[in-house]
Design a protein around this motif. Sequence first.
Motif, PDB file in Angstrom:
ATOM      1  N   UNK A   1       0.829  -1.205   0.000  1.00 39.17           N
ATOM      2  CA  UNK A   1       0.000   0.000   0.000  1.00 39.17           C
ATOM      3  C   UNK A   1       0.860   1.250   0.000  1.00 39.17           C
ATOM      4  N   UNK A   2       0.198   2.401   0.117  1.00 38.14           N
ATOM      5  CA  UNK A   2       0.921   3.676   0.141  1.00 38.14           C
ATOM      6  C   UNK A   2       1.724   3.782   1.425  1.00 38.14           C
ATOM      7  N   UNK A   3       2.859   4.438   1.325  1.00 34.20           N
ATOM      8  CA  UNK A   3       3.750   4.559   2.490  1.00 34.20           C
ATOM      9  C   UNK A   3       3.045   5.184   3.689  1.00 34.20           C
ATOM     10  N   UNK A   4       2.215   6.219   3.463  1.00 33.70           N
ATOM     11  CA  UNK A   4       1.545   6.883   4.589  1.00 33.70           C
ATOM     12  C   UNK A   4       0.595   5.919   5.307  1.00 33.70           C
ATOM     13  N   UNK A   5      -0.085   5.049   4.537  1.00 32.36           N
ATOM     14  CA  UNK A   5      -0.988   4.073   5.151  1.00 32.36           C
ATOM     15  C   UNK A   5      -0.188   3.014   5.910  1.00 32.36           C
ATOM     16  N   UNK A   6       0.934   2.604   5.324  1.00 33.05           N
ATOM     17  CA  UNK A   6       1.800   1.619   6.002  1.00 33.05           C
ATOM     18  C   UNK A   6       2.319   2.228   7.309  1.00 33.05           C
ATOM     19  N   UNK A   7       2.724   3.506   7.237  1.00 35.23           N
ATOM     20  CA  UNK A   7       3.227   4.185   8.439  1.00 35.23           C
ATOM     21  C   UNK A   7       2.157   4.226   9.527  1.00 35.23           C
ATOM     22  N   UNK A   8       0.937   4.569   9.124  1.00 34.12           N
ATOM     23  CA  UNK A   8      -0.148   4.643  10.094  1.00 34.12           C
ATOM     24  C   UNK A   8      -0.403   3.273  10.723  1.00 34.12           C
ATOM     25  N   UNK A   9      -0.364   2.225   9.909  1.00 37.16           N
ATOM     26  CA  UNK A   9      -0.548   0.864  10.414  1.00 37.16           C
ATOM     27  C   UNK A   9       0.553   0.509  11.419  1.00 37.16           C
TER      28      UNK A   9
ATOM     29  N   UNK B   1      11.670   5.514  10.114  1.00 41.43           N
ATOM     30  CA  UNK B   1      12.065   6.798   9.502  1.00 41.43           C
ATOM     31  C   UNK B   1      12.022   6.678   7.975  1.00 41.43           C
ATOM     32  N   UNK B   2      12.444   5.516   7.423  1.00 37.10           N
ATOM     33  CA  UNK B   2      12.414   5.307   5.962  1.00 37.10           C
ATOM     34  C   UNK B   2      10.982   5.403   5.433  1.00 37.10           C
ATOM     35  N   UNK B   3      10.070   4.845   6.214  1.00 37.88           N
ATOM     36  CA  UNK B   3       8.655   4.862   5.824  1.00 37.88           C
ATOM     37  C   UNK B   3       8.129   6.303   5.845  1.00 37.88           C
ATOM     38  N   UNK B   4       8.543   7.050   6.849  1.00 36.35           N
ATOM     39  CA  UNK B   4       8.130   8.453   6.963  1.00 36.35           C
ATOM     40  C   UNK B   4       8.695   9.260   5.794  1.00 36.35           C
ATOM     41  N   UNK B   5       9.947   8.990   5.444  1.00 36.20           N
ATOM     42  CA  UNK B   5      10.587   9.693   4.330  1.00 36.20           C
ATOM     43  C   UNK B   5       9.849   9.380   3.032  1.00 36.20           C
TER      44      UNK B   5
END
Lengths: 196, 196
Positions: free
Chosen positions: B80-88, B132-136
């Motif tokens: 999925x999108x990085x932002x959704x993965x980050x939220x998960x 941090x990589x996911x946030x970037x």
Amino acid sequence: MTTAKRDAYTPETLLSVAVQVFNERGYDGTSMEHLSRAAGISKSSIYHHVAGKEELLRRAVSRALDGLFGILDEEHAREGRSADRLQYVIRRMVEVLITELPYVTLLLRVRGNTSTERWALDRRRDFDHRVADLLRAAADDGDVRGDVEVRLATRLVFGMINSIVEWYRPDGRGAGEREVGDAVVRLVFGGLRKAE
Amino acid sequence: MTTAKRDAYTPETLLSVAVQVFNERGYDGTSMEHLSRAAGISKSSIYHHVAGKEELLRRAVSRALDGLFGILDEEHAREGRSADRLQYVIRRMVEVLITELPYVTLLLRVRGNTSTERWALDRRRDFDHRVADLLRAAADDGDVRGDVEVRLATRLVFGMINSIVEWYRPDGRGAGEREVGDAVVRLVFGGLRKAE
């Protein structure tokens, strides 16, 4: 640390050495012997300045608490909409944390084994409540989201701010005070999501 | 804590007692004698299970680290999108923190005096970098604000999440796991400001 001459010692420099030792060894794990060695002066010279290590602890955490409570008396913390006052207080908290880094670090590590430690914990709790009241007032004004319980939001916001003592290094290589303050205000109020 | 019979002891129950003692006294301040007294079994019985206290520390922080790294292998953390993965990942971090509270508490207090502690700090750093990589990546996608430096944002978000171990009590009286997870996700992504 260089060994200072006894004559050069003031309560202020002794306090600064003591806070460093307390933060390194923990308050419980620090003896007057440790303080004497770190300060490079005899125990009796230390007793010339203070009654014992608990007095040093009290002076050190008072410095941190005075810095924090001082914020609440400042004009921008007292006047204006609650949300603006809250934002001002949060930015100033970051500044005080960074300016008084070793003192606030010690305050945040206090555990409550002695009466001085319990007093410090009580005062910390008072400060937390004052900020929580501001958050509640801002939510009542409709300026702050109402779907996160106030005490929980306060704890999480304090968690973010207080974590600064764990990683901030005043060596000029990482983020500076201004950058950290901006980041905290942006994240606390706007979150990570991109502003539309 | 009741004194358990020697026969009833398993490496698992010993680990649970050891983590409690480490969190109360600090790892450095815990001796095999303390562990023996808390577990109600002799030191030689403990040595029957483990080589020493450092092995107990390694097992305990491994449990916390396995829980955290396990999140990154879950489907919603990989696709999925990085932002959704980050939220998960952030929501699941809160769940792991609360489910494995004493183990994660110990992990977050590790200081680096022994090789096991340094190994744990390295692994924690690896995990921080993965997030941090996911946030970037989410910032590169334009889903997350770009005006807070990625490492600084990661530190502040971890500060908020990790603070949970300081105040969360699994006694059912305060906020529950679900409420804390919701609050963290709302504050980390949306901030305090009221959604328009």
